[in-house]
Design a protein around this motif. Sequence first.
Motif, PDB file in Angstrom:
ATOM      1  N   LEU A 194       9.450   4.334 -12.562  1.00  0.00           N
ATOM      2  CA  LEU A 194       9.453   4.346 -14.026  1.00  0.00           C
ATOM      3  C   LEU A 194       8.316   3.442 -14.506  1.00  0.00           C
ATOM      4  N   PRO A 195       7.145   4.026 -14.780  1.00  0.00           N
ATOM      5  CA  PRO A 195       5.936   3.214 -15.010  1.00  0.00           C
ATOM      6  C   PRO A 195       5.963   2.395 -16.294  1.00  0.00           C
ATOM      7  N   TRP A 196       6.833   2.747 -17.239  1.00  0.00           N
ATOM      8  CA  TRP A 196       6.905   1.985 -18.488  1.00  0.00           C
ATOM      9  C   TRP A 196       7.691   0.676 -18.316  1.00  0.00           C
ATOM     10  N   LEU A 197       8.291   0.498 -17.133  1.00  0.00           N
ATOM     11  CA  LEU A 197       8.977  -0.751 -16.813  1.00  0.00           C
ATOM     12  C   LEU A 197       8.179  -1.469 -15.732  1.00  0.00           C
ATOM     13  N   THR A 198       7.937  -2.749 -15.895  1.00  0.00           N
ATOM     14  CA  THR A 198       7.134  -3.501 -14.928  1.00  0.00           C
ATOM     15  C   THR A 198       7.840  -4.786 -14.531  1.00  0.00           C
ATOM     16  N   MET A 199       7.836  -5.079 -13.235  1.00  0.00           N
ATOM     17  CA  MET A 199       8.368  -6.335 -12.733  1.00  0.00           C
ATOM     18  C   MET A 199       7.273  -7.035 -11.938  1.00  0.00           C
ATOM     19  N   THR A 200       7.109  -8.315 -12.189  1.00  0.00           N
ATOM     20  CA  THR A 200       6.122  -9.092 -11.439  1.00  0.00           C
ATOM     21  C   THR A 200       6.691  -9.453 -10.079  1.00  0.00           C
ATOM     22  N   HIS A 201       5.876  -9.304  -9.061  1.00  0.00           N
ATOM     23  CA  HIS A 201       6.326  -9.558  -7.697  1.00  0.00           C
ATOM     24  C   HIS A 201       5.149 -10.100  -6.906  1.00  0.00           C
ATOM     25  N   GLU A 202       5.469 -10.815  -5.837  1.00  0.00           N
ATOM     26  CA  GLU A 202       4.400 -11.341  -4.975  1.00  0.00           C
ATOM     27  C   GLU A 202       4.714 -10.976  -3.537  1.00  0.00           C
ATOM     28  N   ILE A 203       3.838 -10.184  -2.933  1.00  0.00           N
ATOM     29  CA  ILE A 203       4.029  -9.758  -1.551  1.00  0.00           C
ATOM     30  C   ILE A 203       3.156 -10.621  -0.657  1.00  0.00           C
ATOM     31  N   GLY A 204       3.807 -11.296   0.288  1.00  0.00           N
ATOM     32  CA  GLY A 204       3.048 -12.112   1.232  1.00  0.00           C
ATOM     33  C   GLY A 204       2.655 -13.460   0.650  1.00  0.00           C
ATOM     34  N   GLY A 205       1.822 -14.150   1.420  1.00  0.00           N
ATOM     35  CA  GLY A 205       1.353 -15.469   1.010  1.00  0.00           C
ATOM     36  C   GLY A 205      -0.017 -15.374   0.373  1.00  0.00           C
ATOM     37  N   GLU A 206      -0.826 -16.397   0.599  1.00  0.00           N
ATOM     38  CA  GLU A 206      -2.178 -16.404   0.037  1.00  0.00           C
ATOM     39  C   GLU A 206      -2.975 -15.240   0.608  1.00  0.00           C
ATOM     40  N   PRO A 207      -3.534 -14.384  -0.256  1.00  0.00           N
ATOM     41  CA  PRO A 207      -4.228 -13.196   0.254  1.00  0.00           C
ATOM     42  C   PRO A 207      -5.496 -13.543   1.028  1.00  0.00           C
ATOM     43  N   VAL A 208      -5.899 -12.627   1.886  1.00  0.00           N
ATOM     44  CA  VAL A 208      -7.175 -12.755   2.600  1.00  0.00           C
ATOM     45  C   VAL A 208      -8.273 -12.232   1.675  1.00  0.00           C
ATOM     46  N   ARG A 209      -9.329 -13.006   1.518  1.00  0.00           N
ATOM     47  CA  ARG A 209     -10.450 -12.604   0.666  1.00  0.00           C
ATOM     48  C   ARG A 209     -11.664 -12.270   1.519  1.00  0.00           C
ATOM     49  N   ILE A 210     -12.134 -11.048   1.378  1.00  0.00           N
ATOM     50  CA  ILE A 210     -13.348 -10.617   2.070  1.00  0.00           C
ATOM     51  C   ILE A 210     -14.277 -10.049   0.999  1.00  0.00           C
ATOM     52  N   ALA A 211     -15.427 -10.689   0.844  1.00  0.00           N
ATOM     53  CA  ALA A 211     -16.325 -10.372  -0.270  1.00  0.00           C
ATOM     54  C   ALA A 211     -15.523 -10.551  -1.557  1.00  0.00           C
ATOM     55  N   ARG A 212     -15.426  -9.510  -2.373  1.00  0.00           N
ATOM     56  CA  ARG A 212     -14.684  -9.627  -3.629  1.00  0.00           C
ATOM     57  C   ARG A 212     -13.312  -8.963  -3.558  1.00  0.00           C
ATOM     58  N   LYS A 213     -12.939  -8.531  -2.383  1.00  0.00           N
ATOM     59  CA  LYS A 213     -11.671  -7.808  -2.252  1.00  0.00           C
ATOM     60  C   LYS A 213     -10.588  -8.711  -1.679  1.00  0.00           C
ATOM     61  N   LYS A 214      -9.343  -8.516  -2.147  1.00  0.00           N
ATOM     62  CA  LYS A 214      -8.206  -9.276  -1.648  1.00  0.00           C
ATOM     63  C   LYS A 214      -7.296  -8.369  -0.839  1.00  0.00           C
ATOM     64  N   TYR A 215      -6.799  -8.892   0.293  1.00  0.00           N
ATOM     65  CA  TYR A 215      -5.884  -8.153   1.157  1.00  0.00           C
ATOM     66  C   TYR A 215      -4.565  -8.931   1.263  1.00  0.00           C
ATOM     67  N   VAL A 216      -3.466  -8.194   1.175  1.00  0.00           N
ATOM     68  CA  VAL A 216      -2.153  -8.823   1.332  1.00  0.00           C
ATOM     69  C   VAL A 216      -2.075  -9.503   2.692  1.00  0.00           C
ATOM     70  N   ASN A 217      -1.544 -10.710   2.711  1.00  0.00           N
ATOM     71  CA  ASN A 217      -1.481 -11.483   3.950  1.00  0.00           C
ATOM     72  C   ASN A 217      -0.060 -11.982   4.190  1.00  0.00           C
ATOM     73  N   HIS A 218       0.291 -12.153   5.464  1.00  0.00           N
ATOM     74  CA  HIS A 218       1.610 -12.653   5.843  1.00  0.00           C
ATOM     75  C   HIS A 218       1.448 -13.675   6.963  1.00  0.00           C
ATOM     76  N   SER A 219       2.572 -14.239   7.375  1.00  0.00           N
ATOM     77  CA  SER A 219       2.599 -15.161   8.508  1.00  0.00           C
ATOM     78  C   SER A 219       2.435 -14.367   9.805  1.00  0.00           C
ATOM     79  N   PRO A 220       2.102 -15.025  10.924  1.00  0.00           N
ATOM     80  CA  PRO A 220       2.000 -14.318  12.206  1.00  0.00           C
ATOM     81  C   PRO A 220       3.275 -13.557  12.582  1.00  0.00           C
ATOM     82  N   ILE A 221       4.455 -14.150  12.334  1.00  0.00           N
ATOM     83  CA  ILE A 221       5.701 -13.473  12.719  1.00  0.00           C
ATOM     84  C   ILE A 221       5.893 -12.192  11.921  1.00  0.00           C
TER      85      ILE A 221
END
Length: 288
Positions: A194-221
């Motif tokens: 339902l695109p008219w409803l939005t919830m803020t969420h955070e997946i993973g920890g501090e993202p990996v930054r390569i150039a200007r792009k961000k990638y979702v990051n997690h712990s090793p486990i």
Amino acid sequence: MDSKELGIVIVFYNPTRENINAAIKLSEKHSLVIVDNSEINGSYHIPRAKIIFLEGNQGIATALNIGIKDLINDAYKYALLLDQDSEPEDFLILSLLDYIRESPEKVCLVSPAYYDKAIERKAEFILCKDNCIERQPAEGNLPISASYVITSGSMLKLSTLEKIGLMKDDLFIDFVDIEWCLRARYFGYEILGLPWLTMTHEIGGEPVRIARKKYVNHSPIRHYYYFRNVFLLLRLKYIHPQWKKHEMLKLLPRFIVYAFFTKNRLNHIKAMITGIKDGVLGYSGKKR
């Protein structure tokens, strides 16, 4: 609202005071079941919530299943599933409930769009088609058919579990939501964003930054479970072939990103290699 209509399941794992306060706020208006996966039982108290301590991490799938089964035993019709750091507004909860109440029988789950704080963008809804995976912008005022959505913020029609079944315990964590959604679609059910409803969420920890792009990051486990569970899902006939193809194509680029652009790189590399090995061998459940 019927007091036995909607129940909320929140999975805790070493919750912060902020997480507990958010749950207390929710419990003032809604029926709450908290399933605590922490290794040590907490000393907190939430007067209006039912708290189930598992006395050790049994995984997100098992924790969700315990909460869902508790609601089913109490004859609830719908379940809102939340992570401990999710704080949905009451308007969003009631809007999801209003929509799923009036939805056709084959709609098993509805979900808001979510804004990912880690990578600072609104996620698309994903649809697996015969020849491709389509990323659909979360825009407009019409429901969007999706192949899968994230667990947190999704509202489940509990009657549909009779045919679909519960979450897959042996995945432990990662792809639990995707596996269940793709299984539901295989059985002919529909999942709506339902695109008219939005919830803020955070997946993973501090993202990996390569150039200007961000990638979702997690712990090793978490990377262990991610890589392992890809191979476990490849074995399942009801997992959409386009999802399998897409994930296999992403494995090497993901491996490179986490191997060369994260902190503690050696730990990430070991976790990913072990995950691949265990997935190929068919090991499941909690990491040995």
